[in-house]
Structures are given as C-alpha cells and as structure tokens.
Design an enzyme around this catalytic site. Sequence first.
Site, PDB file in Angstrom:
ATOM      1  N   ARG A  37      13.297  -3.539  -1.292  1.00 30.36           N
ATOM      2  CA  ARG A  37      13.261  -3.572  -2.606  1.00 30.36           C
ATOM      3  C   ARG A  37      14.949  -3.527  -3.290  1.00 30.36           C
ATOM      4  NH1 ARG A  37       7.813  -0.616  -4.162  1.00 30.36           N
ATOM      5  NH2 ARG A  37       6.596  -2.179  -4.234  1.00 30.36           N
ATOM      6  N   LYS A 199     -11.778  -3.541   0.054  1.00 31.21           N
ATOM      7  CA  LYS A 199     -12.917  -3.660  -0.816  1.00 31.21           C
ATOM      8  C   LYS A 199     -13.046  -4.817  -1.587  1.00 31.21           C
ATOM      9  CE  LYS A 199     -13.547   1.272  -1.619  1.00 31.21           C
ATOM     10  NZ  LYS A 199     -13.326   2.746  -2.567  1.00 31.21           N
ATOM     11  N   GLY A 355       2.136  -5.766  -0.543  1.00 31.68           N
ATOM     12  CA  GLY A 355       1.075  -4.666  -0.077  1.00 31.68           C
ATOM     13  C   GLY A 355       1.156  -4.763   1.507  1.00 31.68           C
ATOM     14  N   GLY A 378       0.519  -4.645  -6.297  1.00 33.83           N
ATOM     15  CA  GLY A 378      -0.609  -4.542  -7.274  1.00 33.83           C
ATOM     16  C   GLY A 378      -0.181  -5.621  -8.375  1.00 33.83           C
TER      17      GLY A 378
HETATM   18  P1  AMP Z   1      -6.678  -2.883   0.167  1.00 35.69           P
HETATM   19  O1  AMP Z   1      -5.507  -2.029  -0.318  1.00 35.69           O
HETATM   20  O2  AMP Z   1      -7.883  -3.507  -0.557  1.00 35.69           O
HETATM   21  O3  AMP Z   1      -5.841  -4.345   0.473  1.00 35.69           O
HETATM   22  O4  AMP Z   1      -7.013  -2.463   1.640  1.00 35.69           O
HETATM   23  C1  AMP Z   1      -6.072  -2.149   2.581  1.00 35.69           C
HETATM   24  C2  AMP Z   1      -6.999  -1.348   3.584  1.00 35.69           C
HETATM   25  O5  AMP Z   1      -8.315  -1.779   4.232  1.00 35.69           O
HETATM   26  C3  AMP Z   1      -6.063  -0.862   4.821  1.00 35.69           C
HETATM   27  O6  AMP Z   1      -5.595   0.543   4.837  1.00 35.69           O
HETATM   28  C4  AMP Z   1      -7.124  -1.249   5.853  1.00 35.69           C
HETATM   29  O7  AMP Z   1      -7.041  -0.198   7.072  1.00 35.69           O
HETATM   30  C5  AMP Z   1      -8.367  -1.239   5.398  1.00 35.69           C
HETATM   31  N1  AMP Z   1      -9.254  -2.216   6.118  1.00 35.69           N
HETATM   32  C6  AMP Z   1      -9.115  -3.488   6.422  1.00 35.69           C
HETATM   33  N2  AMP Z   1     -10.308  -3.732   7.172  1.00 35.69           N
HETATM   34  C7  AMP Z   1     -11.177  -2.920   7.243  1.00 35.69           C
HETATM   35  C8  AMP Z   1     -12.435  -2.445   7.957  1.00 35.69           C
HETATM   36  N3  AMP Z   1     -12.712  -3.487   8.813  1.00 35.69           N
HETATM   37  N4  AMP Z   1     -13.035  -1.152   7.726  1.00 35.69           N
HETATM   38  C9  AMP Z   1     -12.493  -0.411   6.934  1.00 35.69           C
HETATM   39  N5  AMP Z   1     -11.207  -0.413   6.425  1.00 35.69           N
HETATM   40  C10 AMP Z   1     -10.578  -1.483   6.508  1.00 35.69           C
END
Ligand code: AMP
Length: 398
Positions: A37, A199, A355, A378
């Site tokens: 950064r 999610k 991210g 974000g």
């Molecule tokens: P996000 O911030 O929504 O992009 O989510 C990132 C996180 O999703 C990371 O910390 C991953 O460990 C988690 N993640 C990815 N795939 C899975 C999965 N199959 N089950 C649980 N967590 C997951």
Amino acid sequence: MSKLTIDDLSLKGKRVLMRVDFNVPLNDKLEVTDDNRIQAALPSIKKIINSGGKAILMSHLGRPKGKVDEAYRMAPAAKQLAKLLGKNVLILKDCVGKEVEQAIANMKDGDVAMLENLRFHEGETKNDPEFAKQLSALGDIYVNDAFGTAHRAHASTEGVTKFFKQSAAGYLIQKELQYLGGAIDNPKHPFVAILGGAKISGKIDVIENLLDKVDSILIGGGMAYTFFKAQGLSIGKSLLEEDKIELAKDVLQKAAAKKVNFVLPVDNIIAQEISDTAETKVTNDANVPDGWLGVDIGPKTLAKFQDILKAAKTIVWNGPMGVFETDQFAKGTMSIGELLADVTDKGAISVIGGGDSAAAVAKAGLKDRITHVSTGGGASLEFLGGIQLPGIVALSDK
Ligand code: AMP
C-alpha cells in the site's frame, strides 16, 4: 475521469494534504511486513514533491478507537516510506493542532511529512466537521489517494473536502477506477466473474450488479453451500446462511432469466473439522455427507472453471474458493490464482478485488502476472456492487 485529478493541480509551493492508505500489517517488532500500500502511493507522492509541492500525508492504521494506542503509530509506515523514497520523512506526533501546523509551516518545497494516525481522534470515523476543518488547516489543496478507504465517509476522506476549493484524485485512485470501472463497464467478452468467500450476504450487491454484465459467474467458497441448500442438495455441516436461502433461490432464477452461466461447484474437498491435520476427502458430486463440511472446491470443479476461464477475455475475482488460511484447503484458491495468471499471459484482462484473493496471489508470487490487483477489499467490493464511493463522490468535478 470526470473528477479533478492530481495532474490538473498546480502543486509548486503548495501544502498538499493527501489522504493515503498506509493501513499496513506490522509484526510484533512494529515493522511493516507488507508495504504494497505504501508502494502504491509512491507515484502521487513523487508527483507532489517533484513538482515542488509539500506532501503532507495522512492515514489511519488499525482500529485504535479514538484514542492514542502505541501499537498503531504511523512511524513504522513513515520509516518504510522514507526508505522507499530515499528521503527524510518528517514524522509528526499528532494529525491536528497548533504544533502540527507550526511544523508544517517550517517545511520546505519538496519535503514530505506524515501525520499521526487519524483514528487516534474520534472525529475521524464520525466525520466530525470540526475535526475535518482542523485537518483542512494543514493544506492548500487536498488529494485523495486512499482507495482502500474511499467507501467510508470519514473526516479525512469526505468531510475535509468541504473546506477545500480543489479536491483531486491521486494516481492510485485513478488507476483503481480505470481498471475496476473499465472491467465492469466496458469489458471484452466473454466476461467471467469468480466469487468466493464466506457468505452470500457480503457479496449480494456484487452478484446482482454483475448479473447484468457478465457471461458467467463461477461460485466457490462457503457461500456455495447456501446455494446448494437452495437447490435441495445435502450440505452436511458446511457453512450455511439459513436466512439467505430464499435470496439464493432468487439469484439462481435471475441468473437463468438473464441467461448468465451461473456455475456452482460440482464436487468438494470435505473435512470433519478445520485443521491442518484433519482427514480430507473428495466428494463425487456436489453433496456433502452428514458430519462433514465443505472446505474447498474439488478437482472436477477446478477443471470446469478452467475450461470457462481459458476462453475468457475479462475476469474479475473476489473471494477465496475455500478455507485457504489452512494450507491443505488452499488448493482451489491458489489454482484459481495460477489460472488467472496463465490466461492473463495469453492476453485476457484480470482484475482482483482486493482482500483475501489479493493476499493469495501475493503469497503465490503471481501478482505481477495479474492485470490489476486492487488495494481495497471493501472499497472494490462496493464499487463492483455498483455503489458510489463517498470518498470519490466528494472530489471536485473537472
Ligand atoms: P469473505 O470475507 O466473505 O471474502 O470471506 C473470506 C473467508 O471465507 C476466508 O476467511 C475463508 O476461510 C472463508 N471461507 C472460504 N470458503 C469457506 C468454506 N467452504 N467454509 C468456511 N469458510 C470459508
């Protein structure tokens, strides 16, 4: 770009107050462990000092919650900047107030100063007009080059612009908008989005916005299991957002109506727990048996994604394909990074929305083979979701 940019400004002899994103990781010796950064802000900083302006830099670091916290001082980032510039950087003990104003008054043209962490003051995240006014007293013109915080209406990103005649975008913000905006508004087809992460709720705006633009959406990561549930498949104890099952059904219907190729995993790597030593299996199809959870995409899914990516001309990726922090569940995510690098070598445009996916390609040493890796997780997600970023809206029009 419709907004004023740093190239439109007369910088000579001016105090240029610039918001940068030096929210960098530090180790326990308070050394910067990843200076991407800081490097990303160098073109704008050099432009100011080489034009005979005074660069007065401000940033946040971590979440010190409105009070001084020794763990979050800007000094380590400022020292790293000095190293990269090969030049002294004046490190200030606060970001507002008489002493800071005096120190800045003593700066010479071409000097660089780093203000103390903005978030040592509550007024920063509250976008307090009084705090913004105090910040504005430190500059003649304002530049925002902190793409990573452009989605926040804070005093240093939004409030401060009300006190300047000229508020301009720095080179990093321009570059981010050029690549992220170019990818989604003017893509070469086939245009493929890869979305993963934990999610659906965190990515729903992006999915909905991209459904109008892409040819294919490839889904991986934890969010796949809520889609599986919506399709009546068994998901064992995989991550599930119970209250998003209807939303998942709705997305599947919209994708079909818009003729978007919406591709869910066809097999999974499964485990009974998330650990480095857990036993793993590959499922034959998308179903996950009771007592097991999906932790990564399987080999058939990777092959399917590869076929689609090989033909793609524009690719946007956000979110890991599995629990990639655990090495044995990182293969899907790392393989997507490699595939992206390969197709980029052959002429496709690849954009990674910051991210975890950005961290994954950096770890694999693939960053230089990707067209653009965003510095804002974000912010890029909101931008890809079609949401206007307040830090950019607030800049002066041309
Ligand atoms: P996000 O911030 O929504 O992009 O989510 C990132 C996180 O999703 C990371 O910390 C991953 O460990 C988690 N993640 C990815 N795939 C899975 C999965 N199959 N089950 C649980 N967590 C997951």
